[in-house]
Enzyme design. Structure first.
Site, PDB file in Angstrom:
ATOM      1  N   GLU A  29      30.058  -2.373   5.088  1.00  0.00           N
ATOM      2  CA  GLU A  29      31.388  -1.806   6.021  1.00  0.00           C
ATOM      3  C   GLU A  29      30.592  -0.339   6.669  1.00  0.00           C
ATOM      4  O   GLU A  29      31.266   0.546   6.394  1.00  0.00           O
ATOM      5  CB  GLU A  29      32.386  -1.400   4.939  1.00  0.00           C
ATOM      6  CG  GLU A  29      33.123  -2.698   4.683  1.00  0.00           C
ATOM      7  CD  GLU A  29      34.643  -2.786   3.790  1.00  0.00           C
ATOM      8  OE1 GLU A  29      34.634  -1.773   3.326  1.00  0.00           O
ATOM      9  OE2 GLU A  29      35.335  -3.500   4.177  1.00  0.00           O
TER      10      GLU A  29
ATOM     11  N   ASP B 194      38.946 -10.085  -0.272  1.00  0.00           N
ATOM     12  CA  ASP B 194      39.099  -8.728  -0.464  1.00  0.00           C
ATOM     13  C   ASP B 194      40.563  -8.622  -0.982  1.00  0.00           C
ATOM     14  O   ASP B 194      41.249  -7.675  -0.349  1.00  0.00           O
ATOM     15  CB  ASP B 194      39.027  -7.788   0.779  1.00  0.00           C
ATOM     16  CG  ASP B 194      38.989  -6.495   0.509  1.00  0.00           C
ATOM     17  OD1 ASP B 194      38.814  -6.066  -0.543  1.00  0.00           O
ATOM     18  OD2 ASP B 194      38.961  -5.638   1.622  1.00  0.00           O
TER      19      ASP B 194
ATOM     20  N   GLU C  57      46.514  -2.246  -2.645  1.00  0.00           N
ATOM     21  CA  GLU C  57      46.166  -2.148  -1.360  1.00  0.00           C
ATOM     22  C   GLU C  57      46.830  -3.103  -0.324  1.00  0.00           C
ATOM     23  O   GLU C  57      47.338  -2.728   0.688  1.00  0.00           O
ATOM     24  CB  GLU C  57      44.722  -2.074  -1.098  1.00  0.00           C
ATOM     25  CG  GLU C  57      43.980  -2.093   0.355  1.00  0.00           C
ATOM     26  CD  GLU C  57      42.819  -2.241   0.479  1.00  0.00           C
ATOM     27  OE1 GLU C  57      41.927  -2.237  -0.427  1.00  0.00           O
ATOM     28  OE2 GLU C  57      42.207  -2.364   1.786  1.00  0.00           O
TER      29      GLU C  57
HETATM   30  C1  GCV Z   1      36.246   1.678  -0.483  1.00  0.00           C
HETATM   31  C2  GCV Z   1      38.389  -2.840   1.664  1.00  0.00           C
HETATM   32  C3  GCV Z   1      38.959  -1.679   1.733  1.00  0.00           C
HETATM   33  C4  GCV Z   1      38.104  -0.226   1.737  1.00  0.00           C
HETATM   34  C5  GCV Z   1      37.124  -0.383   0.610  1.00  0.00           C
HETATM   35  C6  GCV Z   1      36.324  -1.463   0.471  1.00  0.00           C
HETATM   36  C7  GCV Z   1      35.601  -1.680  -0.749  1.00  0.00           C
HETATM   37  O1  GCV Z   1      37.416  -2.791   2.670  1.00  0.00           O
HETATM   38  O2  GCV Z   1      40.039  -1.642   2.529  1.00  0.00           O
HETATM   39  O3  GCV Z   1      38.959   0.748   1.783  1.00  0.00           O
HETATM   40  O4  GCV Z   1      36.511   0.744   0.600  1.00  0.00           O
HETATM   41  O5  GCV Z   1      37.409  -2.817   0.301  1.00  0.00           O
HETATM   42  O6  GCV Z   1      35.749  -2.282  -1.774  1.00  0.00           O
HETATM   43  O7  GCV Z   1      34.377  -1.084  -0.644  1.00  0.00           O
END
Ligand code: GCV
Length: 825
Positions: free
Chosen positions: A294, A373, A401
């Site tokens: 990411e 995720d 989340e």
């Molecule tokens: C901390 C997902 C979440 C991100 C998070 C990522 C991760 O993509 O939306 O906010 O980043 O996972 O676990 O690294």
């Protein structure tokens, strides 16, 4: 029989460590419990253990309990490590074999006095024993002939906090960071200490305090003394401080022109940095690393592997006994969605399996429980079975989340249990995930559980008092994954709300059903959470998953939906499992309904094992889910007077909000599927809302109809907004039979200001409210859509119903519709 009155005015700050006074009758069974607590150790942890026991016994039993450093000729509760107890000549009989953090609760006779003893290998074990004993008393358990040893299942039981140094928490839903503000560690770390106490009470022994999207400044020279202050706050509770680090730090803050993990200068930089940290924090736990994921920097920039990166840092930590958790959450978020063979779910296994055996012994590969995720339902990540010569940890997400962001009730222990118990059949053997991550299956030196917690400054830590059950459950499962979700939630409820049977049975039932409820209205059949994946991951947004590179595709089209991940015709993902698991998922005959769309693309008319078609199941699940959410409100209302007023009211408000938002979800997903498939709901509900009055059809003064995007985010895709006027109104006539009704107003509450609403019937104001909830959007859409329920309204045919909306700042007091239902209460 039970405590007559709950403690008044509780805020939730004490979470499950309330030590509420027992009634005299309840306290009677503990009347012979000694009131002297002798602790032989003098470490900070031993002192916490002694003080905690004194505090708990005093508060619950109302007795004067005091501490001592040595035995007098009286009964006492004795706390000590086995070596301390030996050196004090305490008769120990035959102690059970105890691992490092394990403890033993037992009785021993000393000079004819019966003493209760909490013995352990380490002072941390003693502390855990104290919490164990207090939990038993809170739950009114008989401790007269106690003789019990407890061992943690895994050595490393950590939480991660995704706190940024500016105080904002990524995916945090309970206020700002308890650790950081304005780029620095907070001056006042009281809450950090209290958090460590909570963590210790469920056996958590490490906490990485900053976001895995790590700011390199956390490793700057002037930051390390600040981190040392945090470690000081954690130390009395046996919680090791850990840090998320950015791989590019040697370049970003270290003055080097490279961060190539194989460059000797880079290795040297990590050595020096780690030495510096351990000088300031001798019991520092280690690092967590997110790299090549990411947009984060990673070893791929230099053609190196995750093993190269992890080992370079692990070698700096090893002399100090530190570890590095290297996250397997590595994937390409620019995948070509048009290529049906592309699959984000494959990434972790494809990248890490070839590296098996290449990681040092103090590296632990931290694997999210599923391959995508933290969706509302995913299969187990195949990577757990794909690393037989590498330490592994499971990453579970406590912060909700994708599961309602602590505004919706969603107790995750039942989901975690399914994951932990899942048998991956590696080499055709019984190899459940829990045993793999504990290092038991492949005889690894380390292993662990990591929970992403994200508590914040909200007084009750997680915003929703009932969401704390997830933090508790994570700790309890890391300690003992054999516990059932029922046992855990029963414990938590008694500790948090007392032992009244109605309270216990109502709350446990709500909690235990809540994951399935949430799954029903947000993403059944394994399709993934159908949320806005490019926005806040909160309300419905099913189209947002498609036509982009993030790879959370459900591939819904006119004819069907689901990802074909089969070996035969799909992405081949199923081939990453052992042959027996492949067999379970590859064919439609065996694939369980609840994961069908994760593994297969099927027509909407495909018949499930349960006998329904996919489309009808989808409709029914959404209606069932919304109804269950509604029932939580009525169940909770029955507990009025049995729960302290503040927590009762706060939870009630959240449950009412959830019930309304579940309808937003239900309608958005059902309408979307109905439009896409053209298939009607057998039960005639979808798209037919006979009790609904659309705002755009009302007589409007000042209000203007607007199109809402995406179309499913509002009823019929339209709302009315009040812009450029001081106040607007929307009016219609009631045409039903005379009677008592409940009026439901569906409005929008974006977070850019607070608008006000009032409801009038025949010119009389019957309700008014402020739209000031903190929802994760500035827009008029499904994330802000909210329901106000006004019960007990007498209506006659022709009654004039008017809603007045007064905008506040950028919030245009937007309205979607009104529904009128007979009020049966
Ligand atoms: C901390 C997902 C979440 C991100 C998070 C990522 C991760 O993509 O939306 O906010 O980043 O996972 O676990 O690294």
């Amino acid at each position: 029989m039970f405590a007559a009155k709950p403690t008044p005015a509780e805020t939730g700050a004490e979470a499950w460590l309330r030590y509420a006074p027992l009634s005299p009758e309840q306290a009677k069974q503990y009347s012979t419990l000694p009131t002297t607590v002798v602790a032989f150790g003098d470490s900070a942890v031993s002192i916490s253990a002694q003080n905690e026991l004194i505090r708990g016994l005093h508060d619950m039993l109302g007795r004067d309990v005091h501490g001592a450093r040595s035995l007098a000729s009286e009964s006492a509760i004795i706390l000590g490590t086995l070596s301390e107890l030996h050196s004090q000549n305490i008769p120990l009989g035959k102690p059970p074999a105890l691992s490092k953090d394990g403890y033993w609760l037992t009785h021993t006779m000393i000079s004819r006095h019966d003493c209760l003893m909490i013995a352990a290998q380490s002072d941390r074990g003693v502390l855990y024993g104290v919490f164990g004993l207090l939990s038993k008393i809170t739950r009114l358990q008989d401790i007269r002939s106690l003789d019990q040893a407890q061992q943690p299942y895994v050595p490393l039981r950590w939480v991660n906090q995704w706190d940024n140094l500016d105080g904002h928490i990524e995916r945090g839903y309970a206020g700002p960071s308890i650790f950081f503000a304005d780029g620095k560690v907070r001056d006042d770390l009281t809450r950090a200490g209290q958090y460590a106490r909570l963590l210790a009470s469920v056996g958590i022994n490490g906490c990485a305090v900053n976001n895995v999207n790590a700011n390199p400044n956390a490793l700057k020279d002037d930051f390390i003394p600040q981190l040392a202050r945090m470690a000081d706050a954690f130390r009395p509770w046996g919680v090791q401080l850990a840090l998320s680090v950015d791989l590019s730090s040697p370049k970003a803050i270290g003055g080097l022109d490279t961060f190539d993990p194989l460059d000797p200068a880079v290795g040297e930089w990590w050595n020096r940095k780690v030495d510096q940290i351990y000088r300031a924090i001798p019991d520092f736990g280690g690092f967590v690393m997110k790299a090549d994921s990411e947009g984060r920097a990673g070893p791929a920039s230099y053609g190196r592997t995750p093993a190269d990166a992890a080992n370079a840092i692990a070698r700096a930590l090893a002399p100090h006994g530190g570890v590095i958790f290297y996250r397997a959450f590595v994937y390409d978020h620019h995948l070509d969605w048009r290529n049906l063979k592309n699959d984000r779910a494959r990434a972790a296994y494809d990248i890490f399996h070839p590296l098996d055996g290449k990681f040092d012994d103090n590296v632990i590969v931290q694997i999210k429980h599923g391959p995508i995720d933290f969706q509302v339902r995913e299969p187990v990540s195949p990577l757990f079975g794909g690393l037989t010569q590498t330490n592994e940890a499971i990453e579970l997400q406590i912060t909700q989340e994708y599961t309602g962001q602590q505004r919706h009730l969603c107790f995750l222990a039942p989901m975690w249990k399914e994951i932990l118990d899942f048998d991956l059949r590696v080499s055709d053997q019984h190899t459940p995930v829990k045993e793999i991550v504990a290092g038991k299956v492949f005889h690894r030196p380390a292993g662990g559980f990591v929970g992403v917690a994200n508590v914040g400054m909200d007084t009750n830590w997680m915003h929703h008092s009932l969401a704390l059950a997830n933090l508790f459950a994570f700790g309890r499962l890391a300690w003992n994954p054999e516990l059932s979700a029922e046992t855990i939630v029963d414990e938590w409820t008694r500790l948090t709300f007392g032992n009244d049977p109605q309270v216990v049975s109502t709350i446990t039932q709500m909690q235990l059903s809540s994951w399935h409820t949430y799954e029903n209205y947000t993403g059944p059949l394994g399709v993934g959470t159908l949320t806005n994946i490019v926005g806040p991951h909160y309300g419905p947004g099913p189209e947002s998953s498609e036509r982009n590179g993030w790879g959370q595709w459900h591939r819904a089209d006119k004819k069907g939906m689901g990802m074909d991940r089969t070996i035969a015709t799909g992405t081949g993902y199923i081939g990453q499992y052992s042959p027996q698991v492949q067999k379970l998922y590859e064919g439609l005959t065996d694939c369980p309904d609840n994961l069908l769309l994760f593994f297969h693309h099927v027509p909407y008319t495909h018949e499930l094992h349960c006998g329904k078609t996919v489309i009808q199941f989808m409709y029914d699940a959404h209606y069932d889910g919304a109804e269950s959410a509604h029932r939580y409100v009525t169940e909770w209302e029955k507990l009025d007077s049995k729960i302290d007023p503040q927590r009762y009211r706060d939870v009630l408000l959240l449950l009412k909000y959830q019930a309304g938002h579940a309808i937003v979800w239900r309608d958005a997903i059902c309408d979307w599927l109905n439009r896409l498939s053209g298939i009607a709901d057998d039960k005639g509900r979808v798209g037919h809302h006979s009790d609904r009055f659309e705002a755009e059809d009302m007589e409007l003064r000042g209000y203007v109809p607007v199109n809402v995007t995406p179309i499913e985010a509002a009823s019929r895709g339209k709302a009315v907004t009040c812009q450029g006027a001081q106040q607007c109104s929307a009016k219609f006539q009631f045409k039903g039979q005379p009677g008592r009704y409940q009026i439901e107003v569906q409005y929008f509450d974006p977070n850019d200001g607070s608008s006000r609403f009032a409801l009038e019937v025949d010119g009389h104001k019957v309700d008014e409210w402020l739209a000031d909830n903190d929802l994760p959007t500035k827009n008029v859409d499904a994330d802000s859509s909210t329901r106000r329920t006004i019960p007990g309204i007498a209506l006659k045919p022709g009654a004039e119903i008017e809603i007045d909306g007064t905008p506040g700042d950028e919030d245009p007091a937007a309205l979607d519709y009104v529904e009128i239902h007979a009020d049966s209460r």
